[in-house]
Design a protein around this motif. Sequence first.
Motif, PDB file in Angstrom:
ATOM      1  N   ARG A 180      24.047 -28.530  -6.302  1.00 49.98           N
ATOM      2  CA  ARG A 180      24.764 -29.457  -5.741  1.00 49.98           C
ATOM      3  C   ARG A 180      26.555 -29.235  -6.094  1.00 49.98           C
ATOM      4  NH1 ARG A 180      27.692 -33.968  -7.968  1.00 49.98           N
ATOM      5  NH2 ARG A 180      27.494 -33.126  -9.808  1.00 49.98           N
TER       6      ARG A 180
ATOM      7  N   GLU B 214      19.208 -28.589  -0.020  1.00 49.63           N
ATOM      8  CA  GLU B 214      18.089 -28.293  -0.451  1.00 49.63           C
ATOM      9  C   GLU B 214      17.089 -28.044   0.827  1.00 49.63           C
ATOM     10  OE1 GLU B 214      16.132 -30.066  -3.664  1.00 49.63           O
ATOM     11  OE2 GLU B 214      14.428 -28.784  -3.651  1.00 49.63           O
TER      12      GLU B 214
ATOM     13  N   ARG C 292       9.774 -27.289 -17.173  1.00 45.91           N
ATOM     14  CA  ARG C 292      10.081 -27.092 -15.789  1.00 45.91           C
ATOM     15  C   ARG C 292      10.816 -27.825 -15.064  1.00 45.91           C
ATOM     16  NH1 ARG C 292       5.035 -27.105 -11.430  1.00 45.91           N
ATOM     17  NH2 ARG C 292       6.020 -28.380  -9.843  1.00 45.91           N
ATOM     18  N   ASN C 293      10.782 -29.071 -15.389  1.00 46.16           N
ATOM     19  CA  ASN C 293      11.814 -30.297 -14.728  1.00 46.16           C
ATOM     20  C   ASN C 293      13.217 -29.981 -15.197  1.00 46.16           C
ATOM     21  OD1 ASN C 293      10.160 -31.580 -13.088  1.00 46.16           O
ATOM     22  ND2 ASN C 293       9.204 -33.034 -14.567  1.00 46.16           N
TER      23      ASN C 293
ATOM     24  N   MET D 225       5.721 -29.236 -18.338  1.00 40.94           N
ATOM     25  CA  MET D 225       6.184 -29.846 -17.128  1.00 40.94           C
ATOM     26  C   MET D 225       7.660 -30.425 -17.335  1.00 40.94           C
ATOM     27  SD  MET D 225       5.292 -30.295 -14.116  1.00 40.94           S
ATOM     28  CE  MET D 225       6.050 -30.882 -12.532  1.00 40.94           C
ATOM     29  N   ARG D 226       8.080 -30.825 -18.710  1.00 44.96           N
ATOM     30  CA  ARG D 226       9.328 -31.280 -19.125  1.00 44.96           C
ATOM     31  C   ARG D 226      10.181 -30.024 -18.971  1.00 44.96           C
ATOM     32  NH1 ARG D 226       6.724 -34.535 -22.750  1.00 44.96           N
ATOM     33  NH2 ARG D 226       6.691 -33.298 -24.507  1.00 44.96           N
TER      34      ARG D 226
ATOM     35  N   TYR E 117       8.010 -19.701  -9.960  1.00 46.28           N
ATOM     36  CA  TYR E 117       8.775 -20.401  -9.071  1.00 46.28           C
ATOM     37  C   TYR E 117      10.283 -19.741  -8.814  1.00 46.28           C
ATOM     38  CZ  TYR E 117       5.873 -24.337  -9.011  1.00 46.28           C
ATOM     39  OH  TYR E 117       4.507 -25.457  -8.784  1.00 46.28           O
TER      40      TYR E 117
ATOM     41  N   ARG F  21      -0.753 -20.945 -13.779  1.00 43.25           N
ATOM     42  CA  ARG F  21      -0.558 -21.872 -14.770  1.00 43.25           C
ATOM     43  C   ARG F  21      -0.895 -23.299 -14.711  1.00 43.25           C
ATOM     44  NH1 ARG F  21       5.715 -20.952 -15.146  1.00 43.25           N
ATOM     45  NH2 ARG F  21       5.255 -20.405 -13.038  1.00 43.25           N
ATOM     46  N   ASP F  22      -1.256 -23.887 -15.601  1.00 37.21           N
ATOM     47  CA  ASP F  22      -1.282 -25.388 -15.843  1.00 37.21           C
ATOM     48  C   ASP F  22       0.334 -25.942 -16.300  1.00 37.21           C
ATOM     49  OD1 ASP F  22      -3.980 -26.311 -14.883  1.00 37.21           O
ATOM     50  OD2 ASP F  22      -4.643 -25.670 -16.578  1.00 37.21           O
ATOM     51  N   PHE F  23       0.638 -26.999 -15.830  1.00 34.26           N
ATOM     52  CA  PHE F  23       1.714 -27.554 -16.491  1.00 34.26           C
ATOM     53  C   PHE F  23       1.534 -29.011 -17.038  1.00 34.26           C
ATOM     54  CE2 PHE F  23       3.364 -24.957 -13.252  1.00 34.26           C
ATOM     55  CZ  PHE F  23       4.435 -24.047 -13.925  1.00 34.26           C
ATOM     56  N   PRO F  24       0.698 -28.935 -18.538  1.00 40.93           N
ATOM     57  CA  PRO F  24       0.503 -30.087 -19.173  1.00 40.93           C
ATOM     58  C   PRO F  24       2.046 -30.795 -19.560  1.00 40.93           C
ATOM     59  CG  PRO F  24       0.290 -28.256 -20.655  1.00 40.93           C
ATOM     60  CD  PRO F  24       0.456 -27.792 -19.240  1.00 40.93           C
ATOM     61  N   PRO F  25       2.231 -31.900 -20.015  1.00 45.19           N
ATOM     62  CA  PRO F  25       3.377 -32.874 -20.156  1.00 45.19           C
ATOM     63  C   PRO F  25       4.588 -32.036 -20.645  1.00 45.19           C
ATOM     64  CG  PRO F  25       1.462 -34.360 -20.538  1.00 45.19           C
ATOM     65  CD  PRO F  25       0.950 -33.173 -20.301  1.00 45.19           C
ATOM     66  N   GLU F  26       4.298 -31.099 -21.823  1.00 43.71           N
ATOM     67  CA  GLU F  26       5.349 -30.435 -22.474  1.00 43.71           C
ATOM     68  C   GLU F  26       5.998 -29.309 -21.441  1.00 43.71           C
ATOM     69  OE1 GLU F  26       2.322 -30.852 -23.428  1.00 43.71           O
ATOM     70  OE2 GLU F  26       1.383 -28.916 -24.155  1.00 43.71           O
TER      71      GLU F  26
ATOM     72  N   GLN G  35       7.307 -21.969  -5.117  1.00 42.25           N
ATOM     73  CA  GLN G  35       6.244 -21.273  -5.953  1.00 42.25           C
ATOM     74  C   GLN G  35       6.140 -20.051  -4.741  1.00 42.25           C
ATOM     75  OE1 GLN G  35       2.568 -23.175  -6.836  1.00 42.25           O
ATOM     76  NE2 GLN G  35       2.746 -22.183  -8.650  1.00 42.25           N
TER      77      GLN G  35
ATOM     78  N   ARG H 100      19.077 -27.527  -9.425  1.00 42.23           N
ATOM     79  CA  ARG H 100      19.355 -28.487  -8.577  1.00 42.23           C
ATOM     80  C   ARG H 100      21.021 -28.895  -8.766  1.00 42.23           C
ATOM     81  NH1 ARG H 100      13.902 -30.331  -8.209  1.00 42.23           N
ATOM     82  NH2 ARG H 100      13.301 -29.683  -6.189  1.00 42.23           N
TER      83      ARG H 100
END
Lengths: 506, 506
Positions: free
Chosen positions: B118, B124, B106-107, B103-104, B207, B96-101, B191, B114
């Motif tokens: 925590r 980590e 995924r983040n 990636m948001r 991931y 996969r590519d992660f263009p901005p949308e 990954q 995380r």
Amino acid sequence: MPPIPSSLHIFHPCLNHYLKPNFFSLSYFSISAPKFPLSSQLIPINPRTLSSVANALSPSENGSGGGGDRSSALAGPPVLENSVQKIDVNPPKGTRDFPPEEMRLRNWLFHNFREVSRLTGFEEVDYPVLESEALFIRKAGEEIRDQLYCFEDRGNRRVALRPELTPSLARLVIQKGKSLSLPLKWFAIGQCWRYERMTRGRRREHYQWNMDIIGVPEVTAEAELISSIVTFFKKIGISASDVGFKVNSRKVLQEILRSYSISENLFAKVCVIIDKIEKIPIDEIKKELKSVGMPQEAVNELLEVLSVKSLSELEEILGGAGEAIAELKQLFSLAEKFGYSEWIQFDASVVRGLAYYTGIVFEGFDRAGKLRAICGGGRYDRLLSTFGGDDLPACGFGFGDAVIIELLKEKGILPELVPQIENIVCALDHDLQGAAATVATMLREKGQSVDLVLESKPLKWVFKRAARINAQRLILVGNTEWKKGMVSVKILSSGEQSEIKLDELE
Amino acid sequence: MPPIPSSLHIFHPCLNHYLKPNFFSLSYFSISAPKFPLSSQLIPINPRTLSSVANALSPSENGSGGGGDRSSALAGPPVLENSVQKIDVNPPKGTRDFPPEEMRLRNWLFHNFREVSRLTGFEEVDYPVLESEALFIRKAGEEIRDQLYCFEDRGNRRVALRPELTPSLARLVIQKGKSLSLPLKWFAIGQCWRYERMTRGRRREHYQWNMDIIGVPEVTAEAELISSIVTFFKKIGISASDVGFKVNSRKVLQEILRSYSISENLFAKVCVIIDKIEKIPIDEIKKELKSVGMPQEAVNELLEVLSVKSLSELEEILGGAGEAIAELKQLFSLAEKFGYSEWIQFDASVVRGLAYYTGIVFEGFDRAGKLRAICGGGRYDRLLSTFGGDDLPACGFGFGDAVIIELLKEKGILPELVPQIENIVCALDHDLQGAAATVATMLREKGQSVDLVLESKPLKWVFKRAARINAQRLILVGNTEWKKGMVSVKILSSGEQSEIKLDELE
């Protein structure tokens, strides 16, 4: 652990690539492993033989011939397999593990990369670590090509672990085509791979922060990129007295080549050769330049220009009419407005090693001169068309995670990052472990971090762990308090202790 | 773009693996590419020949025979190379590519991984994506082994892209040895790669969020892990009516095998076979179990036990003395105290597909029954010794990034994540671009995010961009205001506009 007769050493047939004397031993953490009488150089080892040896030996190794009744279910869990393979416990050569302390540093670095990218309005993207090999194969003689981690996958595709991020960016931009609103301001933090000769401090993988601007032909884009890096340096405590940027334009070279009627096709090759100027002797550079077809006279002028360190001197040589001078002047003027004049200087010898740069190029360097380039970038207006796409004006930089850490170490300002946790919760009695779990859940639902002690441990152990993980509060669940719906709370920095009702615990 | 005669198609010699008709064309985004007369099946293609064809053609392609004087420096940047390769603009199959949308999203997912880690006090860690192949080669017939992305590197080492994280964790724990303070509570988001047959929705990389507890023999550890996943589900809006956990212990199987005096060595193999019970016909399962050496009678009891869905029924069959029953009972009791009883159920058919589990195993499933397992884990107390280390009690889970997204989509609660930026700063005049840069730097130094418009654009364009990037304020740098040391500020949500002194801009 009793010494093990060498005849009991077990071999794993899949490990034949790694067969070395001493390598397979049941002893663990042993400093003086028993010498193994075989040498792989002297006696050819047949993996099949080893495998059957392993099978034959395994029952006595396990020591359990099958229990026969259910009571033997208490005899401990079964082994996974009938052989032990002593693996190399280090990560593959040139790669890294990130245990907690290293991971904290990586996260700190990435957090700062992300924070600067946020401040400058860049959006995060990523691409596959594994790409088609074709994406990275260019013909200009770059070092990067010979260092490709490439292989054929099970579907007979030639693939490679990415050595850099820019070709993937170009691929994605071509793929998205007209659906993208220009300019793009994208950043990525990705792992890249190069099969390099291992020297001290050089690894085969690193993480790279990239920022790219696609769709802006003006030098404002380069100015904005350098500004971002300056912001990053300031954030982590690096000043203009520690590092600087050397700036040049490949259009300087281009203008020289044109003045000698040298074919455009030589441009990338010449740039790649010149990039090696500090790594190999100057005579070697001259020879390489001549061998690609540059006349002696052109080589001489080129090398003369490369030593120029001021824009005015360059203008005397090239004349004031070309794009190179105009763009460099604009960049220095913008640097003043952005507020980073003292960080940048002109240096005609900087051309960067990637074939695709076409205009302004820059690199960050440590003024003490101890380290390799910290980061580097430039304009690459013609990359998309080499992949069959329509060209778009583009520039960007790559900033690795290795040299910057070296610099912070040199300066003694590597941050000390410690684990942080709000609570450690412990049952004082084995029967109260469930109660401690209830307390942990309550606190976590309120957003508090909790290390829950999962076994019955002496209080001394609990205090030691609390100190090690840097806990702020110790919450003890004891019988007397619990019956009253209370827990004992100790603030670890002050030693202050109190009993608090469960529903009043914040 | 004028049509290109087919004789001008340029070939890249390095791309010979990919040679297909239609594939190399100078046209870009063309829907009906001109047919190419060669077929790689009919006419053998010699890359060397193609290379020289490309070289011969390049001057006419470039259209520039060398300028001859400096004025030609304005004729545009030089081409990188003398050939164009039309690349496949898609990422390699299964990646996969992660263009901005993307990636948001995924983040957002990683942020929640995380945040839960925590809250539960986990640290980590990470390991190399590329590991020694030996780390992943086990002999129990697991699917994972046949799906390894493995190859030989340039130093003739057998390496593999990691298919999972646990073996690397085990390697690191052995490497660190006594320097580690137990218990370890570690998490990782990494990954992983599997060369799977591509079916809808299955990719070759994903991931995975892992949490592991090393050093705790008690079932409190498993209970804590499941509690973490429940916390995660709640955080992202998933309830106990959407998903549940099926829980079992491999010690159930172990006790059955022992009661039939079946060798311990079969344990992992039997588990791996049973894991396929919902994927292949039951007769096939029976045949496989017999073929590894289980007597018919044992196969029958085993299959009978696998259908058991309650602990009391299991107790009737196995008796109450074994570890399996005791641990499962303890887990269900702890689940109540943690507050997630309604999320878990006993299911004897769950054994998980990895060879190394030895005790409690669990998997998260969607109650609608539409998706594959969401996550899975268990105890693996014997993994370290298979690598030549001393065993330590251990358990953990893996939670992929694919199925959970499918579930959120099914439920219609995938978050809508938009870019967010505080300011867009634009010069109203080309001469004021430096001034706009000054304003941007000032705001960024105050922690404000700024999208700086890098070109002279009409106001209409600026407003459109401001809307697209979701900017809160538009700051215009115009001549009249700038002379007074002021800028024009427009709050984009309200339309409220004012002139503000530069040093009062917050």
